[in-house]
Design an enzyme around this catalytic site. Structure first.
Site, PDB file in Angstrom:
ATOM      1  N   HIS A   1      -9.321  -3.371  -2.542  1.00 31.02           N
ATOM      2  CA  HIS A   1      -8.294  -2.663  -1.762  1.00 31.02           C
ATOM      3  C   HIS A   1      -8.667  -1.174  -1.662  1.00 31.02           C
ATOM      4  CE1 HIS A   1      -3.866  -1.905  -0.686  1.00 31.02           C
ATOM      5  NE2 HIS A   1      -4.320  -0.690  -0.962  1.00 31.02           N
ATOM      6  N   GLU A   2      -9.099  -0.585  -2.792  1.00 38.16           N
ATOM      7  CA  GLU A   2      -9.446   0.852  -2.798  1.00 38.16           C
ATOM      8  C   GLU A   2     -10.698   1.125  -1.974  1.00 38.16           C
ATOM      9  OE1 GLU A   2      -7.149   2.648  -3.647  1.00 38.16           O
ATOM     10  OE2 GLU A   2      -6.090   0.982  -4.564  1.00 38.16           O
TER      11      GLU A   2
ATOM     12  N   HIS B   1     -10.119   1.369   1.658  1.00 37.71           N
ATOM     13  CA  HIS B   1      -9.588   2.658   2.129  1.00 37.71           C
ATOM     14  C   HIS B   1     -10.713   3.637   2.477  1.00 37.71           C
ATOM     15  CE1 HIS B   1      -5.268   2.439   1.865  1.00 37.71           C
ATOM     16  NE2 HIS B   1      -5.267   2.048   0.603  1.00 37.71           N
TER      17      HIS B   1
ATOM     18  N   CYS C   1       0.858  -1.178   0.000  1.00 36.14           N
ATOM     19  CA  CYS C   1       0.000   0.000   0.000  1.00 36.14           C
ATOM     20  C   CYS C   1       0.897   1.231   0.000  1.00 36.14           C
ATOM     21  CB  CYS C   1      -0.896  -0.009   1.239  1.00 36.14           C
ATOM     22  SG  CYS C   1      -1.997   1.418   1.338  1.00 36.14           S
TER      23      CYS C   1
HETATM   24  C1  0S5 Z   1       2.122  -1.164 -12.996  1.00 39.03           C
HETATM   25  C2  0S5 Z   1       2.327  -0.361 -11.916  1.00 39.03           C
HETATM   26  C3  0S5 Z   1       1.767  -2.480 -12.791  1.00 39.03           C
HETATM   27  C4  0S5 Z   1       2.158  -0.843 -10.645  1.00 39.03           C
HETATM   28  C5  0S5 Z   1       1.603  -2.974 -11.523  1.00 39.03           C
HETATM   29  C6  0S5 Z   1       1.809  -2.144 -10.429  1.00 39.03           C
HETATM   30  C7  0S5 Z   1      -3.884   2.124  -3.175  1.00 39.03           C
HETATM   31  C8  0S5 Z   1       1.623  -2.677  -9.071  1.00 39.03           C
HETATM   32  C9  0S5 Z   1       1.411  -2.058  -6.717  1.00 39.03           C
HETATM   33  C10 0S5 Z   1      -0.489  -0.304  -5.252  1.00 39.03           C
HETATM   34  C11 0S5 Z   1      -2.712  -4.465  -4.124  1.00 39.03           C
HETATM   35  C12 0S5 Z   1      -3.987  -4.314  -4.909  1.00 39.03           C
HETATM   36  C13 0S5 Z   1       2.599  -1.039  -3.471  1.00 39.03           C
HETATM   37  C14 0S5 Z   1       2.931  -1.532  -4.837  1.00 39.03           C
HETATM   38  C15 0S5 Z   1      -2.153  -3.067  -3.906  1.00 39.03           C
HETATM   39  C16 0S5 Z   1      -4.142  -2.837  -5.190  1.00 39.03           C
HETATM   40  C17 0S5 Z   1       1.100  -0.967  -3.425  1.00 39.03           C
HETATM   41  C18 0S5 Z   1       1.812  -1.019  -5.715  1.00 39.03           C
HETATM   42  C19 0S5 Z   1      -2.792  -2.210  -4.971  1.00 39.03           C
HETATM   43  C20 0S5 Z   1      -2.912  -0.727  -4.640  1.00 39.03           C
HETATM   44  C21 0S5 Z   1      -1.774   1.462  -4.122  1.00 39.03           C
HETATM   45  C22 0S5 Z   1      -1.611  -0.055  -4.235  1.00 39.03           C
HETATM   46  N1  0S5 Z   1       0.690  -0.749  -4.810  1.00 39.03           N
HETATM   47  N2  0S5 Z   1       1.823  -1.829  -7.985  1.00 39.03           N
HETATM   48  N3  0S5 Z   1      -2.609   1.787  -3.007  1.00 39.03           N
HETATM   49  O1  0S5 Z   1      -4.675   2.124  -2.247  1.00 39.03           O
HETATM   50  O2  0S5 Z   1       1.291  -3.844  -8.908  1.00 39.03           O
HETATM   51  O3  0S5 Z   1       0.741  -3.012  -6.400  1.00 39.03           O
HETATM   52  O4  0S5 Z   1      -0.714  -0.095  -6.426  1.00 39.03           O
HETATM   53  O5  0S5 Z   1      -2.133   1.701  -1.771  1.00 39.03           O
HETATM   54 NI    NI Z   2      -3.647   1.231  -0.448  1.00 35.71          NI
END
Ligand code: 0S5
Ligand code: NI
Length: 186
Positions: free
Chosen positions: A156-157, A160, A113
């Protein structure tokens, strides 16, 4: 533009609050917020801009993460093939999961996250398939079915917006406990 310094971290109470429903038509401030959140995701998926601005790549960003306690989140799930349309791209406003599979799903690699600066391993057990109702920026009501990865991202969103963080769903005693019917998503 939104940068990492604008994203609040664990310990900030906004992340544990119940966000307020958004009113339509969107205020100027809400429109700007929605555009800025989607712009963050676009920028964060561009390696040049990641380097330039020190962004952390993301597929979703919820308003409470930028300290706005409103039911709004941007989602940008890219396709495998860079040239193709994203698998899912929208700002989801006042989203509600109106039904879901009994079958659970979880990402094989677990979750992270942007508001959590530590690695927490384990299966984040969610629904494998959901039917989602939400409003887009134009105020149009949408009803869509999602499965696997995009379904996980939206859950996940939406969490939040209700003060829930991913690790709340990890089995504390056995982080990799998996029922036979768990769909592992790579
Ligand atoms: C391109 C870019 C392809 C990024 C894949 C990714 C929202 C990627 C992430 C988030 C698990 C399901 C840290 C890494 C987390 C939703 C957390 C990054 C996802 C949301 C952002 C989260 N990441 N990137 N966030 O509430 O896979 O997974 O994107 O906290
Ligand atoms: Ni998150």
């Amino acid at each position: 533009m939104i940068k990492m310094r604008d994203i609040i971290r664990e310990g900030n109470h906004t992340l544990r609050a119940e966000a307020k429903p958004v009113k339509f038509p969107l205020s100027e401030a809400d429109q700007k917020l929605a555009r800025n959140m989607m712009e963050y995701l676009e920028n964060s998926q561009d390696p040049e801009l990641v380097k330039k601005y020190g962004l952390r790549a993301g597929v979703g960003l919820a308003a409470p993460q930028v300290d706005v306690s409103e039911q709004m989140a941007a989602v940008l799930v890219p396709s495998e093939n860079e040239d193709d349309e994203p698998v899912f791209k929208d700002v989801i406003i006042n989203p509600v999961i109106i039904s879901h599979s009994v079958q659970p799903g979880a990402l094989t690699e677990g979750e992270g996250c942007l508001s959590v600066d530590r690695d927490i391993s384990g299966y984040v057990i969610r629904h494998d398939r959901i039917t989602l109702r939400y409003y887009n920026m134009a105020g149009e009501q949408k009803k869509i079915r999602l499965k696997n990865y995009p379904a996980i991202v939206c859950q996940h969103e939406i969490d939040h917006l209700h003060g829930i963080l991913f690790y709340d769903h990890i089995n504390e005693a056995n982080p990799f406990a998996a029922d036979d019917d768990l769909v592992l998503i790579s």
